[in-house]
Design an enzyme around this catalytic site. Structure first.
Site, PDB file in Angstrom:
ATOM      1  N   THR A  78       0.863  -1.186   0.000  1.00 25.68           N
ATOM      2  CA  THR A  78       0.000   0.000   0.000  1.00 25.68           C
ATOM      3  C   THR A  78       0.899   1.236   0.000  1.00 25.68           C
ATOM      4  O   THR A  78       1.000   1.938   0.990  1.00 25.68           O
ATOM      5  CB  THR A  78      -0.893   0.011   1.260  1.00 25.68           C
ATOM      6  OG1 THR A  78      -0.055  -0.149   2.414  1.00 25.68           O
ATOM      7  CG2 THR A  78      -1.926  -1.076   1.236  1.00 25.68           C
ATOM      8  N   GLU A 126       0.951  -6.367  11.056  1.00 26.28           N
ATOM      9  CA  GLU A 126       2.234  -7.008  11.331  1.00 26.28           C
ATOM     10  C   GLU A 126       3.160  -6.007  12.012  1.00 26.28           C
ATOM     11  O   GLU A 126       3.288  -4.878  11.570  1.00 26.28           O
ATOM     12  CB  GLU A 126       2.837  -7.468   9.993  1.00 26.28           C
ATOM     13  CG  GLU A 126       4.097  -8.258  10.146  1.00 26.28           C
ATOM     14  CD  GLU A 126       3.939  -9.393  11.139  1.00 26.28           C
ATOM     15  OE1 GLU A 126       3.131 -10.291  10.890  1.00 26.28           O
ATOM     16  OE2 GLU A 126       4.599  -9.358  12.190  1.00 26.28           O
ATOM     17  N   PHE A 131       4.764   6.519  16.630  1.00 28.65           N
ATOM     18  CA  PHE A 131       5.457   6.694  17.919  1.00 28.65           C
ATOM     19  C   PHE A 131       6.936   6.295  17.810  1.00 28.65           C
ATOM     20  O   PHE A 131       7.814   6.968  18.355  1.00 28.65           O
ATOM     21  CB  PHE A 131       4.780   5.855  19.015  1.00 28.65           C
ATOM     22  CG  PHE A 131       3.677   6.573  19.733  1.00 28.65           C
ATOM     23  CD1 PHE A 131       2.568   7.053  19.035  1.00 28.65           C
ATOM     24  CD2 PHE A 131       3.725   6.770  21.095  1.00 28.65           C
ATOM     25  CE1 PHE A 131       1.542   7.717  19.685  1.00 28.65           C
ATOM     26  CE2 PHE A 131       2.706   7.443  21.767  1.00 28.65           C
ATOM     27  CZ  PHE A 131       1.619   7.920  21.062  1.00 28.65           C
ATOM     28  N   CYS A 173       8.112   1.877   5.776  1.00 25.00           N
ATOM     29  CA  CYS A 173       6.931   2.009   6.630  1.00 25.00           C
ATOM     30  C   CYS A 173       6.781   3.352   7.330  1.00 25.00           C
ATOM     31  O   CYS A 173       5.709   3.959   7.276  1.00 25.00           O
ATOM     32  CB  CYS A 173       6.945   0.917   7.675  1.00 25.00           C
ATOM     33  SG  CYS A 173       7.128  -0.697   6.952  1.00 25.00           S
TER      34      CYS A 173
HETATM   35  C1  UGA Z   1       9.197  -0.758  11.428  1.00 19.80           C
HETATM   36  C2  UGA Z   1       8.685  -1.071  12.839  1.00 19.80           C
HETATM   37  O1  UGA Z   1       9.773  -1.090  13.752  1.00 19.80           O
HETATM   38  C3  UGA Z   1       7.970  -2.419  12.862  1.00 19.80           C
HETATM   39  O2  UGA Z   1       7.422  -2.652  14.161  1.00 19.80           O
HETATM   40  C4  UGA Z   1       6.870  -2.408  11.833  1.00 19.80           C
HETATM   41  O3  UGA Z   1       6.200  -3.662  11.769  1.00 19.80           O
HETATM   42  C5  UGA Z   1       7.471  -2.113  10.473  1.00 19.80           C
HETATM   43  O4  UGA Z   1       8.116  -0.831  10.497  1.00 19.80           O
HETATM   44  C6  UGA Z   1       6.351  -2.129   9.455  1.00 19.80           C
HETATM   45  O5  UGA Z   1       5.457  -1.264   9.544  1.00 19.80           O
HETATM   46  O6  UGA Z   1       6.323  -3.020   8.609  1.00 19.80           O
HETATM   47  P1  UGA Z   1      11.348  -1.505   9.983  1.00 19.80           P
HETATM   48  O7  UGA Z   1      10.950  -0.383   9.073  1.00 19.80           O
HETATM   49  O8  UGA Z   1      11.619  -2.839   9.399  1.00 19.80           O
HETATM   50  O9  UGA Z   1      10.193  -1.725  11.098  1.00 19.80           O
HETATM   51  O10 UGA Z   1      12.670  -1.085  10.760  1.00 19.80           O
HETATM   52  P2  UGA Z   1      13.002  -0.295  12.134  1.00 19.80           P
HETATM   53  O11 UGA Z   1      13.859  -1.163  12.947  1.00 19.80           O
HETATM   54  O12 UGA Z   1      11.782   0.239  12.770  1.00 19.80           O
HETATM   55  O13 UGA Z   1      13.915   0.914  11.600  1.00 19.80           O
HETATM   56  C7  UGA Z   1      13.371   1.973  10.813  1.00 19.80           C
HETATM   57  C8  UGA Z   1      14.422   3.034  10.581  1.00 19.80           C
HETATM   58  O14 UGA Z   1      14.704   3.760  11.792  1.00 19.80           O
HETATM   59  C9  UGA Z   1      15.763   2.484  10.115  1.00 19.80           C
HETATM   60  O15 UGA Z   1      16.302   3.314   9.103  1.00 19.80           O
HETATM   61  C10 UGA Z   1      16.611   2.530  11.357  1.00 19.80           C
HETATM   62  O16 UGA Z   1      17.985   2.609  11.081  1.00 19.80           O
HETATM   63  C11 UGA Z   1      16.088   3.792  12.018  1.00 19.80           C
HETATM   64  N1  UGA Z   1      16.341   3.834  13.477  1.00 19.80           N
HETATM   65  C12 UGA Z   1      15.762   2.923  14.291  1.00 19.80           C
HETATM   66  C13 UGA Z   1      17.178   4.808  14.006  1.00 19.80           C
HETATM   67  O17 UGA Z   1      17.713   5.649  13.264  1.00 19.80           O
HETATM   68  N2  UGA Z   1      17.398   4.843  15.349  1.00 19.80           N
HETATM   69  C14 UGA Z   1      16.823   3.944  16.199  1.00 19.80           C
HETATM   70  O18 UGA Z   1      17.058   4.029  17.418  1.00 19.80           O
HETATM   71  C15 UGA Z   1      15.995   2.961  15.654  1.00 19.80           C
END
Ligand code: UGA
Length: 450
Positions: free
Chosen positions: A72, A140, A201, A251
């Site tokens: 989506t 998910e 969040f 996402c």
């Molecule tokens: C995110 C959510 O964490 C999941 O719970 C959710 O299911 C998913 O989106 C989704 O909607 O499908 P994801 O996008 O796979 O998961 O990865 P994240 O671990 O959330 O990281 C997202 C971004 O934030 C990355 O670029 C990561 O490097 C960055 N990030 C994360 C930071 O810069 N600092 C942090 O402390 C954590």
């Protein structure tokens, strides 16, 4: 679906897609995505109770429960362009299910959707003649790179719906390996909204710490120390406070924009403004990083070689969607830098495709000038090679292998002064500074002077 098949050998799982190449990959030894541990999960269940095929109608007819898991993306045209979700694929699925089904079925929304999409799905399904449907929302929460672990032991599973019988049928599947108290049931709209809110969040935490990182750089505070100090407050908690070059992934941005659009739709303009700032800070953080590189390199990177370590939006995935690296590479190319990229899991074809897409104009075209900028990138197979003769190294993704490279050798081979811009704060500043590098990190006084 692979995890459900693994944990429930008595449930037959049939994954269908229109794309034959993709299905062929799922049936091969080379899965189409890199995700640690996924190979063995698929291998265990495939051929037993897990099938991949393009027989969509057949799979719909034989199923008791259908998970809609199509993408989506943010709408790129028409009403709500740039913010609303494109629900075209959801609607096509619902119409196909309605057309083909003969008996009663439970339809589960797995795709992340705007609130009240289930209503539209229900109405489309209601047009089917013989069959009756229950619609559930089961968003998910797994994150890429840790998907298998997240699925094996999730913090919670969320199931929203109206029919208790349908809810129980899905609860029974997850209860095969997940404690019942972690399976939450809600009404449909709460479930849909919880998914968007959870991502908003999480992204807000990253933007909050990134906003503080700019202030740290201005004042001499250290963002990792601040994150540790605030994260030990049990009300705030330690996770997701890692300052970075900006969040990426398919996402966060999409879901927040979706939330913003929803708020505007309901006339909640202040709420919309509040959440859109999370995206604004993220754009600022990416822009700020590229500007810092240019300013530090004596206000010009023209024809200078800049090395980029990492292209994926985070480690342990080959997914590059919305990766900060794409935006920073674009900004550096506009300054006429030569960018040399190494990522352990991302192909050259993908990197060029990402750059092509970001350089497109409103008509989807890339003119000769922008093409000549894209031609300035080189993709290499080795981190040392990327750094060889470079004026600066930039760390875009926190791959573990970048921490333990031979930095003495790398320093020797670089143009001096040799700069490092660590967009993930993973390298040892003291060690690198002692070798002779000028190290710039996120949210720390720079450079570290030894
Ligand atoms: C995110 C959510 O964490 C999941 O719970 C959710 O299911 C998913 O989106 C989704 O909607 O499908 P994801 O996008 O796979 O998961 O990865 P994240 O671990 O959330 O990281 C997202 C971004 O934030 C990355 O670029 C990561 O490097 C960055 N990030 C994360 C930071 O810069 N600092 C942090 O402390 C954590």
């Amino acid at each position: 679906m692979a995890m459900i098949a693994k944990q429930c050998p008595d449930v037959s799982v049939h994954v269908v897609d229109l794309n034959q190449d993709r299905i062929n990959s799922w049936n091969s030894e080379e899965l189409p995505i890199y995700e640690p541990g996924l190979d063995s999960v698929v291998r265990e269940a495939r051929g037993r109770n897990l099938r991949f095929s393009t027989q969509v109608d057949h799979a719909i007819q034989e199923a008791d429960m259908i998970f809609i898991s199509v993408n989506t993306p943010t709408k790129s045209f028409g009403m709500g362009a740039g913010r609303a979700a494109n629900l075209e694929y959801i609607e096509k699925c619902a119409r196909q299910i309605a057309r083909v089904s003969q008996g009663p079925k439970i339809v589960v929304e797995k795709s992340t959707l705007p609130v009240r999409t289930a209503e539209a799905v229900k109405r489309i399904l209601a047009t089917a003649g013989a069959a009756s449907f229950d619609v559930l929302s089961n968003p998910e929460f797994l994150a890429e790179g840790t998907a298998v672990q997240d699925l094996l032991s999730p913090d919670r599973v969320l199931i929203g719906g109206e029919s208790q019988t349908a809810i129980s049928a899905l609860v029974d599947i997850y209860a095969k390996w997940i404690p019942k108290d972690r399976i939450l049931t809600t009404n449909l709209w709460s479930s849909e909204l919880s998914k968007l809110s959870a991502n908003a969040f999480l992204a807000q935490r990253v933007s909050s710490i990134n906003a503080i990182s700019a202030l740290c750089e201005a004042t001499g505070a250290d963002v990792d120390e601040v994150a540790r100090a605030i994260g030990t407050d049990s009300r705030i908690g330690p996770n997701f406070l890692k300052a970075s070059v900006g969040f990426g992934g398919s996402c966060f941005q999409k879901d927040i924009l979706n939330l913003v659009y929803l708020c505007e739709h309901f006339g909640l303009n202040e709420v919309a403004d509040y959440w859109s700032q999370v995206v604004a800070i993220n754009d600022y953080q990416k822009r700020r990083f590229a500007q810092k590189i240019v300013r530090t390199l004596f206000n010009t990177v023209s024809d200078k070689k800049i090395c980029m370590w990492g292209w994926a939006f985070k480690k342990d995935t080959n997914d590059t969607r919305e990766s900060a690296a794409i935006y920073i590479c674009r900004d550096l190319l506009i300054e006429r830098a030569q960018v040399e990229i190494y990522d352990p899991r991302v192909s050259e074809e993908q990197i060029r495709q990402d750059m092509y897409e970001i350089m497109q104009d409103g008509n989807g075209l890339v003119g000769p000038y922008k093409q000549s900028l894209i031609d300035r990138i080189r993709v290499v197979e080795d981190p040392h090679q990327a750094a060889d003769s470079a004026h600066a190294i930039t760390v875009m993704t926190e791959w573990d292998e970048f921490k333990d490279l031979d930095f003495c050798r790398i320093f020797e081979d670089m143009v001096k002064p040799a700069f490092v811009f660590d967009g993930r704060n993973i390298l040892c500043r003291e060690k690198l500074s002692q070798i002779g590098f000028e190290v710039h990190s996120i949210g720390k006084t720079s450079p570290l002077l030894i």
